[in-house]
Motif scaffolding. Sequence first.
Motif, PDB file in Angstrom:
ATOM      1  N   PHE A   3       0.639  -1.116  -0.249  1.00  9.65           N
ATOM      2  CA  PHE A   3      -0.020   0.372  -0.167  1.00  9.65           C
ATOM      3  C   PHE A   3       0.946   1.460  -0.190  1.00  9.65           C
ATOM      4  O   PHE A   3       0.878   2.022  -0.907  1.00  9.65           O
ATOM      5  CB  PHE A   3      -0.617  -0.066   1.112  1.00  9.65           C
ATOM      6  N   ASP A 176       0.241  -0.047   5.949  1.00  9.78           N
ATOM      7  CA  ASP A 176       1.062  -1.397   5.339  1.00  9.78           C
ATOM      8  C   ASP A 176       0.253  -2.698   5.486  1.00  9.78           C
ATOM      9  O   ASP A 176       0.103  -3.778   4.904  1.00  9.78           O
ATOM     10  CB  ASP A 176       2.368  -1.425   5.210  1.00  9.78           C
ATOM     11  N   GLY A 179      -3.410  -2.205   4.430  1.00  5.60           N
ATOM     12  CA  GLY A 179      -3.427  -2.109   3.382  1.00  5.60           C
ATOM     13  C   GLY A 179      -4.043  -3.234   2.027  1.00  5.60           C
ATOM     14  O   GLY A 179      -5.293  -3.029   1.229  1.00  5.60           O
ATOM     15  N   ARG A 187      -8.607   1.858  -2.594  1.00 11.12           N
ATOM     16  CA  ARG A 187      -7.015   2.483  -2.112  1.00 11.12           C
ATOM     17  C   ARG A 187      -6.853   2.772  -3.140  1.00 11.12           C
ATOM     18  O   ARG A 187      -5.988   3.817  -2.836  1.00 11.12           O
ATOM     19  CB  ARG A 187      -6.081   1.100  -2.291  1.00 11.12           C
TER      20      ARG A 187
END
Length: 220
Positions: A3, A176, A179, A187
């Motif tokens: 991410f 992360d 993500g 996203r």
Amino acid sequence: MTFTQELWASAEEVYAEILAHPFLRGLTDGSLPRPAFRHFVQQDSHYLRDYARALAVCAAKAPTDADVRAFADDAVGAIAAEQGMHAEFTAELGEGPEQPVLPTTLAYTSYLLATVYSGSFAEGLAAVLPCYWIYARVGEALLEKSSPDPLYARWIAAYGAEEFQGVVRRVLDLADRIGPELSDSERARAARHFATTARYEWMFWDAAWRGEAWPVPTAD
Ligand SMILES: Cc1ncc(C[n+]2csc(CCO)c2C)c(N)n1
């Protein structure tokens, strides 16, 4: 791609433009005119007060107790940074008259606050992230050069400090962690927020460099 890699990719060119900006070059070679630095410090003081509120909203929406605590700590940190900067730099720059919140500062903080209040936790996180991450990267890059001007060298040292790098790493790890749970559309929205506030970071330095002012006076 993780991410954070995806987020960084959305603002890679903005970061290159930030490093090339004459405000930052002026900090490291000492040629930055004091009025531009003063403008920056005064607007940053307004910025940090609203940024602290944005972090407090992120804290309220954070997924775990540890995350709530981390964002609440950083909100306190942003207020402390504002007060510390005021004490440290206004002593040398002179207090001067109270400056109004100028257009770029207002646009940036308004965008941040609208996004953290109305978006999901991930969207809010993506919006507040460039503030942390770009400053950590810029701090690192500038630390290698420092500045012949002791005032600018102190500012650079504060953001290049290892302690601050640790704060940023913690927020990136959190990003992360969440993500993989996000939908593609969330996203994508997060990446748009990240790219937008990264551009506001560039604009913030540029506004100080240009000596931005409101184009027409108000009644008061
Ligand atoms: C325009 C602007 N953008 C980023 C920072 C840096 N910064 C402010 S608060 C904080 C994290 C929490 O304390 C960070 C990294 C700044 N000072 N001014």
